[in-house]
Design a protein around this motif. Structure first.
Motif, short mmCIF file in Angstrom:
data_model
loop_
_atom_site.label_atom_id
_atom_site.label_comp_id
_atom_site.label_asym_id
_atom_site.label_seq_id
_atom_site.Cartn_x
_atom_site.Cartn_y
_atom_site.Cartn_z
N MET A 1 0.84 -1.19 0.00
CA MET A 1 0.00 0.00 0.00
C MET A 1 0.88 1.25 0.00
O MET A 1 1.86 1.33 0.75
CB MET A 1 -0.91 0.02 1.23
N MET A 2 0.53 2.20 -0.86
CA MET A 2 1.31 3.44 -0.94
C MET A 2 1.16 4.24 0.36
O MET A 2 0.07 4.37 0.90
CB MET A 2 0.82 4.29 -2.11
N SER A 3 2.29 4.74 0.89
CA SER A 3 2.22 5.57 2.09
C SER A 3 1.56 6.90 1.77
O SER A 3 1.65 7.41 0.64
CB SER A 3 3.63 5.80 2.64
N LEU A 4 0.90 7.46 2.76
CA LEU A 4 0.21 8.73 2.55
C LEU A 4 1.21 9.86 2.33
O LEU A 4 2.23 9.94 3.03
CB LEU A 4 -0.67 9.06 3.75
N PRO A 5 0.92 10.75 1.39
CA PRO A 5 1.79 11.92 1.18
C PRO A 5 1.71 12.85 2.38
O PRO A 5 0.74 12.80 3.16
CB PRO A 5 1.22 12.57 -0.08
N PRO A 6 2.68 13.74 2.55
CA PRO A 6 2.62 14.73 3.64
C PRO A 6 1.37 15.60 3.54
O PRO A 6 0.87 15.90 2.45
CB PRO A 6 3.90 15.56 3.42
N VAL A 7 0.87 16.00 4.70
CA VAL A 7 -0.35 16.80 4.75
C VAL A 7 -0.19 18.11 4.00
O VAL A 7 -1.13 18.59 3.35
CB VAL A 7 -0.77 17.06 6.22
N LEU A 8 1.00 18.73 4.06
CA LEU A 8 1.21 20.00 3.35
C LEU A 8 1.01 19.83 1.85
O LEU A 8 0.48 20.73 1.19
CB LEU A 8 2.62 20.53 3.64
N ARG A 39 5.10 21.83 -4.16
CA ARG A 39 4.41 20.77 -3.41
C ARG A 39 3.56 19.91 -4.32
O ARG A 39 3.47 18.68 -4.14
CB ARG A 39 3.54 21.39 -2.30
N ILE A 40 2.92 20.53 -5.32
CA ILE A 40 2.10 19.77 -6.26
C ILE A 40 2.99 18.83 -7.07
O ILE A 40 2.63 17.65 -7.30
CB ILE A 40 1.31 20.70 -7.18
N ARG A 41 4.15 19.30 -7.51
CA ARG A 41 5.05 18.44 -8.29
C ARG A 41 5.56 17.27 -7.45
O ARG A 41 5.65 16.14 -7.95
CB ARG A 41 6.22 19.26 -8.83
N LEU A 42 5.89 17.53 -6.21
CA LEU A 42 6.32 16.44 -5.33
C LEU A 42 5.19 15.43 -5.13
O LEU A 42 5.43 14.22 -5.09
CB LEU A 42 6.76 17.01 -3.98
N GLU A 44 2.71 14.84 -7.27
CA GLU A 44 2.55 14.10 -8.53
C GLU A 44 3.62 13.04 -8.67
O GLU A 44 3.35 11.93 -9.17
CB GLU A 44 2.57 15.08 -9.70
N ASP A 45 4.84 13.34 -8.26
CA ASP A 45 5.89 12.33 -8.29
C ASP A 45 5.55 11.17 -7.37
O ASP A 45 5.82 10.00 -7.71
CB ASP A 45 7.24 12.95 -7.88
N ARG A 46 4.97 11.48 -6.20
CA ARG A 46 4.64 10.43 -5.24
C ARG A 46 3.56 9.50 -5.79
O ARG A 46 3.66 8.27 -5.68
CB ARG A 46 4.19 11.04 -3.91
N VAL A 47 2.47 10.08 -6.36
CA VAL A 47 1.37 9.24 -6.83
C VAL A 47 1.63 8.69 -8.22
O VAL A 47 0.92 7.79 -8.67
CB VAL A 47 0.04 10.02 -6.81
N GLY A 48 2.62 9.24 -8.93
CA GLY A 48 2.99 8.70 -10.22
C GLY A 48 2.12 9.13 -11.37
O GLY A 48 2.20 8.53 -12.46
N GLN A 49 1.31 10.19 -11.18
CA GLN A 49 0.45 10.68 -12.26
C GLN A 49 0.31 12.18 -12.14
O GLN A 49 0.33 12.72 -11.03
CB GLN A 49 -0.95 10.05 -12.19
#
Length: 287
Positions: A1-8, A39-42, A44-49
């Motif tokens: 399971m993918m870890s949750l991204p930071p709240v920020l 933050r949006i780019r980070l 998007e990198d985390r979720v891969g889309q």
């Protein structure tokens, strides 16, 4: 399971998705437009889309962003509700008191006025509840409920025994010398009372007299009191509400007890703020 991204990062996404602007999201969150973009780019990198389609003068959500946004907003909403339920609202928020309209306009009104004279620093917010389902610990610091006191997850303090008796205008009272004189009058019924006119009439020695009276059924007790004050009939009311009324009198001394009563209620799983505790003590001890 993918870890949750930071709240920020999630805050940046929710704000930008709602406003469709990195600049507006930055103003809302107190950071720069470039910080939101980063933050949006980070994210998007985390979720891969990609979550946004970026155009020279506009911004749009991608299908993935549109599909994910409701889940993110629901998560923030539930987090806010859970925080308020456990810890209460912000310290400087008004104290919310929920009660029926009849209780607000009679018993509560003079007590709250005196309370504000003693504690002018506390802002009160009154919320009306009519039916039992209108009550609930969510969104209220304190409540005044009517019932048997059998509620879960609350601390309940009884406000004393309740007695019910007929009330009407002074002019109508002059025509009522004994309970039998109620024949032909309009009896005002408030929906939701366990004890009502048939029981009072039986205790008064005129059982069944309601069948010789006109009837009006109101969905709130405050409406029956208003109709009685205008001379539109006779209502059954609590003695404590009669004592606070300037328009109604009791034509007969007989009153009857009831298993139900008024209760001062607060959530059991939430620590009261100091202003709410002050109001609790005031209402619990000012009879």
């Amino acid at each position: 399971m993918m870890s949750l991204p930071p709240v920020l990062w999630l805050q940046a996404f929710e704000s930008a998705a709602r406003t469709l602007s990195f600049t507006e999201a930055g103003r809302e969150l107190g950071v720069t437009q470039s910080a939101i973009s980063q933050r949006i780019r980070l994210l998007e990198d985390r979720v891969g889309q990609p979550l946004f389609a970026r155009y020279p003068r506009s911004l749009a959500l991608t299908p993935a962003g549109q599909a994910w946004l409701p889940s993110v907003q629901e998560a923030f909403r539930r987090l806010a509700e859970g925080t308020a339920e456990v810890f209460g609202p912000s310290p400087d928020a008004p104290i919310t008191l929920r009660a029926t309209p009849a209780m607000q306009q009679t018993w509560l009104a003079p007590r709250l006025l005196r309370f504000q004279q003693v504690r002018p620093d506390i802002t009160l917010r009154l919320v009306s509840a009519i039916w039992a389902d209108d009550f609930g610990v969510e969104g209220a610091d304190l409540e005044v409920r009517y019932g048997r006191g059998e509620w879960d997850d609350v601390v309940a303090h009884g406000l004393g025994e309740e007695r019910l008796l007929p009330v009407c205008s002074a002019a109508m009272a002059r025509t009522l010398k004994r309970p039998a004189d109620l024949a032909g009058q309009t009896l005002l019924h408030a929906a939701g009372f366990d004890a009502g006119w048939p029981r009072w009439l039986a205790e008064a020695g005129v059982a069944g007299l309601e069948n010789r009276c006109r009837a009006m059924i109101c969905d709130t007790h405050v409406t029956t009191l208003a109709m009685a004050g205008y001379g539109g009939g006779v209502a059954l009311s609590h003695r404590r509400l009669l004592e606070a009324s300037r328009d109604l009198v009791a034509p007969f001394a007989l009153d009857m007890g009831t298993d139900e009563a008024f209760w001062l209620v607060r959530p059991a799983n939430r620590q009261m703020r100091e202003p709410a505790a002050a109001l609790w003590e005031w209402l619990a001890n000012d009879r």
